[in-house]
Enzyme design. Sequence first.
Site, mmCIF file in Angstrom:
data_model
loop_
_atom_site.group_PDB
_atom_site.id
_atom_site.type_symbol
_atom_site.label_atom_id
_atom_site.label_comp_id
_atom_site.label_asym_id
_atom_site.label_seq_id
_atom_site.Cartn_x
_atom_site.Cartn_y
_atom_site.Cartn_z
ATOM 1 N N CYS A 159 0.833 -1.205 0.000
ATOM 2 C CA CYS A 159 0.000 0.000 0.000
ATOM 3 C C CYS A 159 0.869 1.256 0.000
ATOM 4 O O CYS A 159 1.789 1.391 0.809
ATOM 5 C CB CYS A 159 -0.904 -0.006 1.227
ATOM 6 S SG CYS A 159 -1.925 1.471 1.390
ATOM 7 N N PHE A 160 0.570 2.175 -0.890
ATOM 8 C CA PHE A 160 1.439 3.353 -1.025
ATOM 9 C C PHE A 160 1.337 4.329 0.137
ATOM 10 O O PHE A 160 2.209 5.172 0.315
ATOM 11 C CB PHE A 160 1.222 4.089 -2.344
ATOM 12 C CG PHE A 160 -0.205 4.267 -2.826
ATOM 13 C CD1 PHE A 160 -1.265 4.426 -1.954
ATOM 14 C CD2 PHE A 160 -0.478 4.287 -4.189
ATOM 15 C CE1 PHE A 160 -2.559 4.600 -2.408
ATOM 16 C CE2 PHE A 160 -1.781 4.471 -4.666
ATOM 17 C CZ PHE A 160 -2.810 4.614 -3.773
#
Length: 238
Positions: A61-62
């Site tokens: 997840c960024f």
Amino acid sequence: MALRDTIRPLLGAALGLGLAGALLLPRLPALAEEAPRRLPEPATHAAEGPGSHVAVFAGGCFWGVQGVFQHVRGVTSAVSGYAGGSRADADYRTVSGGGTGHAEAVAVTYDPAQIRYDELLRIFFSVALDPTQVDRQGPDSGHQYRSALFPQDAEQARIAKAYIAQLDAAKAYARPVATRIEPGAAFYPAEAYHQDFMALHPGHPYIAVNDAPKLEALRALFPERTAAQPVLVNRPPA
């Protein structure tokens, strides 16, 4: 589909919450992950010219990857986005299907006079992810959550390959590094609501469980590299 999307409805049903209630449950942490550690300094240093440079990292997840790099000294910008696929499919809903070829990624702009690309790699592998996982990271599963580096030039590709080989040779982890090197990929910024997510929502259950520990590890393991305040994409007016 993310692993949490499979487990959370089942857990919600077991608790009598129903589907709506299940969606309010925090994302579930992954088991048996490699712990953060201060990895060895890269033996091969990047030769970079003056001025700003850009490096693109993917590690699940960024939100968390962006949050870490926003606190690194020498980084002037860290933008969440998508890399590895086409512009036409570079939106969250489509990428989340896992079939576009994109990875959730972060484009990091940095000053090599303050921090080199190889030093960014060291921080990335030390605290931002478990680089031994394949097509998943933390509670998220799918090709879009793969660990990958997207070199912007031949020098970055050379340095990335050398550092991964160094970590494997040193047996820094119990398993080989699974991080892919994918040169030539374009980067597309993510939607505005994804930018600065960790800084804006520190109490969000996902951030508290999965991403805040990464920032804590940065501060503990690399205090000399940690900036007190994040460099935000959406900077407040002066």
